[in-house]
Scaffold this motif. Structure first.
Motif, PDB file in Angstrom:
ATOM      1  N   ALA A 105     -42.334  31.701   9.055  1.00 40.03           N
ATOM      2  CA  ALA A 105     -41.101  32.730   9.142  1.00 40.03           C
ATOM      3  C   ALA A 105     -40.133  32.593   8.201  1.00 40.03           C
ATOM      4  O   ALA A 105     -39.744  33.713   7.597  1.00 40.03           O
ATOM      5  N   ALA A 106     -39.766  31.437   8.232  1.00 42.00           N
ATOM      6  CA  ALA A 106     -38.836  31.116   6.780  1.00 42.00           C
ATOM      7  C   ALA A 106     -39.166  31.434   5.557  1.00 42.00           C
ATOM      8  O   ALA A 106     -38.730  32.112   4.652  1.00 42.00           O
ATOM      9  N   MET A 107     -40.282  30.655   5.298  1.00 40.07           N
ATOM     10  CA  MET A 107     -40.962  30.809   4.145  1.00 40.07           C
ATOM     11  C   MET A 107     -41.363  32.383   3.684  1.00 40.07           C
ATOM     12  O   MET A 107     -41.042  32.674   2.511  1.00 40.07           O
ATOM     13  N   ARG A 108     -41.680  33.225   4.670  1.00 38.47           N
ATOM     14  CA  ARG A 108     -41.936  34.773   4.274  1.00 38.47           C
ATOM     15  C   ARG A 108     -40.862  35.539   4.500  1.00 38.47           C
ATOM     16  O   ARG A 108     -40.662  36.762   4.327  1.00 38.47           O
ATOM     17  N   LEU A 109     -39.263  34.772   4.474  1.00 38.26           N
ATOM     18  CA  LEU A 109     -38.085  35.664   4.783  1.00 38.26           C
ATOM     19  C   LEU A 109     -38.278  36.738   5.752  1.00 38.26           C
ATOM     20  O   LEU A 109     -37.574  37.647   5.630  1.00 38.26           O
ATOM     21  N   GLU A 110     -38.906  36.432   6.982  1.00 37.04           N
ATOM     22  CA  GLU A 110     -38.933  37.164   7.993  1.00 37.04           C
ATOM     23  C   GLU A 110     -37.768  37.005   9.157  1.00 37.04           C
ATOM     24  O   GLU A 110     -37.723  36.285  10.049  1.00 37.04           O
ATOM     25  N   GLY A 111     -36.475  37.542   8.801  1.00 35.49           N
ATOM     26  CA  GLY A 111     -35.398  37.464   9.757  1.00 35.49           C
ATOM     27  C   GLY A 111     -35.410  37.715  11.198  1.00 35.49           C
ATOM     28  O   GLY A 111     -35.235  36.865  12.065  1.00 35.49           O
TER      29      GLY A 111
ATOM     30  N   ILE B  33     -35.695  22.804  15.426  1.00 41.66           N
ATOM     31  CA  ILE B  33     -34.723  23.273  14.347  1.00 41.66           C
ATOM     32  C   ILE B  33     -34.308  22.227  13.539  1.00 41.66           C
ATOM     33  O   ILE B  33     -34.522  22.443  12.291  1.00 41.66           O
ATOM     34  N   ALA B  34     -33.901  21.338  13.877  1.00 41.18           N
ATOM     35  CA  ALA B  34     -33.485  19.960  12.715  1.00 41.18           C
ATOM     36  C   ALA B  34     -34.594  19.754  11.966  1.00 41.18           C
ATOM     37  O   ALA B  34     -34.541  19.668  10.619  1.00 41.18           O
ATOM     38  N   PRO B  35     -35.935  19.443  12.321  1.00 45.05           N
ATOM     39  CA  PRO B  35     -37.142  19.411  11.570  1.00 45.05           C
ATOM     40  C   PRO B  35     -37.450  20.182  10.464  1.00 45.05           C
ATOM     41  O   PRO B  35     -37.841  20.001   9.466  1.00 45.05           O
ATOM     42  N   THR B  36     -37.294  21.647  10.994  1.00 44.24           N
ATOM     43  CA  THR B  36     -37.605  22.627  10.228  1.00 44.24           C
ATOM     44  C   THR B  36     -36.595  22.763   9.192  1.00 44.24           C
ATOM     45  O   THR B  36     -36.858  22.845   7.906  1.00 44.24           O
ATOM     46  N   LEU B  37     -35.487  22.649   9.607  1.00 43.91           N
ATOM     47  CA  LEU B  37     -34.462  22.534   8.194  1.00 43.91           C
ATOM     48  C   LEU B  37     -34.459  21.250   7.325  1.00 43.91           C
ATOM     49  O   LEU B  37     -34.547  21.582   5.933  1.00 43.91           O
ATOM     50  N   ARG B  38     -35.320  20.250   7.887  1.00 36.16           N
ATOM     51  CA  ARG B  38     -35.320  19.081   6.928  1.00 36.16           C
ATOM     52  C   ARG B  38     -36.606  19.439   6.223  1.00 36.16           C
ATOM     53  O   ARG B  38     -36.374  19.199   4.616  1.00 36.16           O
ATOM     54  N   ALA B  39     -37.548  20.182   6.554  1.00 35.60           N
ATOM     55  CA  ALA B  39     -38.823  20.461   5.830  1.00 35.60           C
ATOM     56  C   ALA B  39     -38.329  21.345   4.627  1.00 35.60           C
ATOM     57  O   ALA B  39     -38.805  21.276   3.728  1.00 35.60           O
ATOM     58  N   VAL B  40     -37.517  22.407   5.251  1.00 37.34           N
ATOM     59  CA  VAL B  40     -37.289  23.458   4.113  1.00 37.34           C
ATOM     60  C   VAL B  40     -36.567  22.729   2.896  1.00 37.34           C
ATOM     61  O   VAL B  40     -36.629  23.162   1.767  1.00 37.34           O
TER      62      VAL B  40
ATOM     63  N   HIS C 171     -31.294  29.558   2.781  1.00 36.45           N
ATOM     64  CA  HIS C 171     -30.019  30.327   3.148  1.00 36.45           C
ATOM     65  C   HIS C 171     -30.198  31.042   4.487  1.00 36.45           C
ATOM     66  O   HIS C 171     -29.534  31.283   5.130  1.00 36.45           O
ATOM     67  N   LEU C 172     -31.413  31.636   4.346  1.00 37.08           N
ATOM     68  CA  LEU C 172     -31.909  32.754   5.519  1.00 37.08           C
ATOM     69  C   LEU C 172     -31.775  32.019   6.639  1.00 37.08           C
ATOM     70  O   LEU C 172     -31.641  32.217   7.718  1.00 37.08           O
ATOM     71  N   LEU C 173     -32.623  30.764   6.559  1.00 38.59           N
ATOM     72  CA  LEU C 173     -32.938  30.061   7.864  1.00 38.59           C
ATOM     73  C   LEU C 173     -31.565  29.507   8.279  1.00 38.59           C
ATOM     74  O   LEU C 173     -31.400  29.574   9.576  1.00 38.59           O
ATOM     75  N   SER C 174     -30.838  29.096   7.474  1.00 40.87           N
ATOM     76  CA  SER C 174     -29.502  28.400   7.877  1.00 40.87           C
ATOM     77  C   SER C 174     -28.625  29.608   8.387  1.00 40.87           C
ATOM     78  O   SER C 174     -28.205  29.250   9.711  1.00 40.87           O
ATOM     79  N   TRP C 175     -28.621  30.686   8.090  1.00 38.59           N
ATOM     80  CA  TRP C 175     -27.697  31.849   8.802  1.00 38.59           C
ATOM     81  C   TRP C 175     -28.636  32.275  10.016  1.00 38.59           C
ATOM     82  O   TRP C 175     -27.635  32.478  11.089  1.00 38.59           O
ATOM     83  N   GLN C 176     -29.959  32.103  10.217  1.00 41.94           N
ATOM     84  CA  GLN C 176     -30.414  32.648  11.441  1.00 41.94           C
ATOM     85  C   GLN C 176     -30.251  31.333  12.585  1.00 41.94           C
ATOM     86  O   GLN C 176     -29.969  32.057  13.664  1.00 41.94           O
ATOM     87  N   VAL C 177     -30.244  30.245  12.145  1.00 45.40           N
ATOM     88  CA  VAL C 177     -30.012  29.285  13.073  1.00 45.40           C
ATOM     89  C   VAL C 177     -28.416  29.361  13.524  1.00 45.40           C
ATOM     90  O   VAL C 177     -28.144  29.179  14.643  1.00 45.40           O
ATOM     91  N   SER C 178     -27.582  29.531  12.516  1.00 44.93           N
ATOM     92  CA  SER C 178     -26.244  29.571  12.901  1.00 44.93           C
ATOM     93  C   SER C 178     -25.940  30.659  13.993  1.00 44.93           C
ATOM     94  O   SER C 178     -25.249  30.474  14.920  1.00 44.93           O
ATOM     95  N   ALA C 179     -26.587  31.743  13.604  1.00 43.55           N
ATOM     96  CA  ALA C 179     -26.159  32.898  14.454  1.00 43.55           C
ATOM     97  C   ALA C 179     -26.950  32.672  15.701  1.00 43.55           C
ATOM     98  O   ALA C 179     -26.272  32.864  16.973  1.00 43.55           O
ATOM     99  N   ALA C 180     -28.044  32.140  15.985  1.00 39.34           N
ATOM    100  CA  ALA C 180     -28.567  31.459  17.480  1.00 39.34           C
ATOM    101  C   ALA C 180     -27.799  30.714  18.049  1.00 39.34           C
ATOM    102  O   ALA C 180     -27.839  30.901  19.381  1.00 39.34           O
ATOM    103  N   LEU C 181     -27.313  29.664  17.193  1.00 43.13           N
ATOM    104  CA  LEU C 181     -26.413  28.899  18.111  1.00 43.13           C
ATOM    105  C   LEU C 181     -25.046  29.497  18.563  1.00 43.13           C
ATOM    106  O   LEU C 181     -24.739  29.249  19.761  1.00 43.13           O
ATOM    107  N   ARG C 182     -24.717  30.501  17.909  1.00 49.60           N
ATOM    108  CA  ARG C 182     -23.396  31.092  18.333  1.00 49.60           C
ATOM    109  C   ARG C 182     -23.763  32.003  19.736  1.00 49.60           C
ATOM    110  O   ARG C 182     -22.860  31.992  20.583  1.00 49.60           O
ATOM    111  N   ARG C 183     -24.967  32.470  19.594  1.00 49.35           N
ATOM    112  CA  ARG C 183     -25.526  33.490  20.986  1.00 49.35           C
ATOM    113  C   ARG C 183     -25.711  32.701  21.960  1.00 49.35           C
ATOM    114  O   ARG C 183     -25.513  33.158  22.770  1.00 49.35           O
ATOM    115  N   ALA C 184     -25.913  31.409  21.631  1.00 52.52           N
ATOM    116  CA  ALA C 184     -26.305  30.452  22.610  1.00 52.52           C
ATOM    117  C   ALA C 184     -25.191  29.811  23.622  1.00 52.52           C
ATOM    118  O   ALA C 184     -25.188  29.272  24.574  1.00 52.52           O
TER     119      ALA C 184
END
Length: 345
Positions: free
Chosen positions: A136-142, A166-173, A189-202
């Protein structure tokens, strides 16, 4: 939703879902998820219930569910809306892993659908989640990343979702970006933004009551802009009821010193991603920062977190943090409750 009289065309459905008409036709031909009612003439017509079915198909495949299993679940969505039994997709897997992923599914085999509280996540399943998030990250599918991250945090909890997916995916990207001559920066950048948003929602918002333990300050050292690990720690600490003051990225030394004096934290977590940003003298200065009333002044314990501190001198009053999120949460919570560092072992 009830079916409509005329429905909409395949092209209109494709535009609504954000996929190509060829994808919709392929789903029908390969997995049998066509319109419930066949109209006379050449063109397919999709009812509202049909569209709900296709929306479920798209949602599940976007999160990495195999198409045959996604089709089975999507057919059930339409059948439940219509009040009839679902038909079987033409390419159906013998192992219905989707049953455990579909809310409200009444499974004939309870063992295949473990409850959230006692779920034992298999490493192979988590590997599939890593691949799905990476795709999903490589396809930029937010939107797909948002759905997947929400499901990960809900079903597996913050610690497992972060450490195993999440952490393994961030390392791989990040590795892919580093090895591709600065390509795929937008992916990171898009993956990091999505992860940040998800953590704040959680993050569970809790009211701060008088008599609560001292806060914990989280900050990146000067020139350090990698915040996601601290954001995961902040979410976990808040979930456990700790008071957190997250100062974020690239905190100037003077700002950090002033914040510590004003807040009076039990602990300060300093994040450094690389040795270029780790500053042992700053850690020592913060560890010596005294606050409180005259005659009862105290100083915070400084926890050095992140790979940048490896090999760096450790100032008195500071210690290196654990490598994993679960252990870090345990250590910081004990510091927040007033335990000395020597009592953390």
């Amino acid at each position: 939703m009830s079916g409509t009289t005329h429905g909409i065309t395949t092209g209109a459905v494709a535009r609504l879902l954000g996929v190509s008409p060829a994808t919709v036709r392929s789903w029908e031909q390969r997995y049998g998820i066509g319109p419930a009612e066949r109209a006379e003439g050449r063109h397919r017509r999709w009812s509202a219930d049909d569209v709900s079915m296709l929306e479920e198909m798209r949602r599940l495949t976007a999160t990495g569910v195999p198409p045959s299993e996604a089709a089975h679940a999507a057919l059930r969505v339409r059948s439940e809306a219509a009040g009839v039994s679902p038909g079987a997709p033409t390419e159906r897997s013998d192992r219905q892993a989707t049953d455990a992923r579909t809310p409200g599914r009444q499974d004939a085999e309870p063992a295949a659908r473990p409850g959230r509280a006692e779920s034992r996540v298999r490493r192979g399943d988590l590997g599939q989640e890593v691949r799905a998030l990476s795709r999903a990250a490589m396809r930029l599918e937010g939107p797909a990343m948002e759905v997947l991250l929400q499901r990960l945090l809900t079903e597996h909890g913050l610690v497992v979702a972060w450490e195993e997916v999440i952490a393994p995916t961030l390392r791989a990207v990040g590795s892919k970006w580093a090895a591709s001559d600065d390509r795929f920066v937008e992916v990171e950048h898009l993956l990091s933004w999505q992860v940040s948003a998800a953590l704040r929602r959680a993050t569970v918002r809790r009211s701060e009551v008088s008599g609560a333990a001292s806060p914990v300050v989280l900050a990146c050292v000067p020139r350090e802009r990698h915040t996601l690990s601290l954001e995961a720690l902040a979410a976990g600490l808040t979930e456990r009821g700790e008071l957190v003051r997250m100062l974020g990225a690239d905190v100037p030394a003077e700002t950090l010193d002033a914040a510590v004096r004003r807040i009076g934290p039990a602990a300060v977590v300093l994040w450094a991603q690389t040795g270029l940003t780790a500053d042992a003298s700053l850690a020592g200065r913060i560890a010596d920062t005294a606050f409180g009333v005259r005659g009862a002044r105290t100083a915070p314990h400084v926890l050095l977190a992140g790979p940048g501190w490896l090999g760096q001198p450790i100032a008195p009053g500071a210690s290196t943090g654990p490598s994993g999120l679960r252990e870090a949460l345990d250590v910081v919570c004990r510091l927040g409750q007033g335990h000395s560092p020597a009592a953390l072992g």
